[in-house]
Scaffold this active site. Sequence first.
Site, short mmCIF file in Angstrom:
data_model
loop_
_atom_site.label_atom_id
_atom_site.label_comp_id
_atom_site.label_asym_id
_atom_site.label_seq_id
_atom_site.Cartn_x
_atom_site.Cartn_y
_atom_site.Cartn_z
CE LYS A 39 0.78 1.46 4.34
NZ LYS A 39 1.94 2.52 4.45
CG ASP A 59 -0.46 -0.13 7.86
OD1 ASP A 59 -1.25 0.62 8.37
OD2 ASP A 59 0.77 0.24 7.72
O1 C5P Z 1 0.33 -0.87 14.51
P1 C5P Z 1 1.86 -0.93 13.97
O2 C5P Z 1 2.54 -2.33 14.81
O3 C5P Z 1 2.15 -1.15 12.84
O4 C5P Z 1 2.54 0.35 14.66
C1 C5P Z 1 4.11 0.24 14.54
C2 C5P Z 1 4.53 1.60 15.75
O5 C5P Z 1 3.94 2.78 14.91
C3 C5P Z 1 3.71 1.64 16.99
O6 C5P Z 1 4.37 0.71 18.02
C4 C5P Z 1 3.58 2.90 17.21
O7 C5P Z 1 4.86 3.36 17.93
C5 C5P Z 1 3.44 3.79 16.07
N1 C5P Z 1 1.93 3.95 15.67
C6 C5P Z 1 1.26 4.95 16.27
N2 C5P Z 1 0.11 5.39 16.14
C7 C5P Z 1 -0.56 4.79 14.97
C8 C5P Z 1 0.32 3.79 14.24
C9 C5P Z 1 1.26 3.45 14.72
O8 C5P Z 1 1.87 5.68 17.27
N3 C5P Z 1 -1.90 4.93 14.85
#
Ligand code: C5P
Length: 316
Positions: A11, A141
């Site tokens: 994406k 995601d």
């Molecule tokens: O959800 P995901 O594991 O992909 O997110 C990776 C990191 O990105 C999280 O640990 C967080 O630090 C940050 N993040 C965030 N807010 C979001 C998505 C991700 O702070 N909405």
Amino acid sequence: MRSYSLLASAKINLYLEIIGDRLDGYHELAMVLQSIDLVDRIDLRAIGTDTIRVRCDHPQVPPDKNNLAYRAADLLAKQFPDALAKYGGVEIAIHKQIPVAAGLAGGSANAAAVLVGMDLLWQLGLTQSELQELGGTLGSDVPFCIAGGTALATGRGDQLSPMPDCGPLYVVLAKFRNLSISTAWSYQTYRQQFSSSYCAPEDLDCRRERLHSGPMVGAIAQKDRSKIGQLLHNDLEKVALPVYPQVLQLREAFDSAGVLGTMMSGSGPTVFALAESQERAEEVQERVKSAIASPDLDFWVTKFSNTGIRIVSDGN
Ligand code: C5P
């Protein structure tokens, strides 16, 4: 069926706006996400034992719990122990084309494919929204990667409103091979620099006032490709561009190549540009290639896609 092969789409973020804090510690976001026709192939095969095995043809992708695809299989094994007992474990082979740690949701796409494929392999009969709910526990995601297409994503990126297909648009992607940016670092640094302007979690008026995604949503509804190009936006560029001059260099080179628009995707470091035709996209690629002339720069030319996960074969 004892095996499935699936294609999982990467994406790009046409729009990424950070609204403020959430009670769960994540950021409240408004994003427009778009699947592109750059895919990994995931082969799933039932194996006799009750284990999960992962292999990948990319050296940077771990075969263990650090791999989101492994965690997706593990999650289903824990949620559905009867299916594990009945059908046995699974071998997951990942054939990578999506660059790793690039801001293109490659890991999330792989996890999405594992959820969709294992639902079939174990005959679980889960709905798309049940799969997305499970996916949301693995990463923000993953729900989008299951659905694919074009979507407005809010919450921490997992609340999706499908949007209309905005017609054929071509994409040039460029990434310096040895450069990666941690998503956690990007959000953490953004918080350090900009948290004074964040909306508090309970302040709904602030959230409504801060949202600027409307014009991009409108441009997509109207299939106005030049407006889509002009309205590309990513708040995370504010932390990446000052620290990673290579990303800035790519942004400037794409800008000078006369594209519809250019932006860093997600937390980077991949930079993409939009073009109205395949020929134009290839021309842009050549221009940026000769402007930067680095042996460490990788390019991909692809197009918007309206699918997240495609099942390409269900062997025995
Ligand atoms: O959800 P995901 O594991 O992909 O997110 C990776 C990191 O990105 C999280 O640990 C967080 O630090 C940050 N993040 C965030 N807010 C979001 C998505 C991700 O702070 N909405």
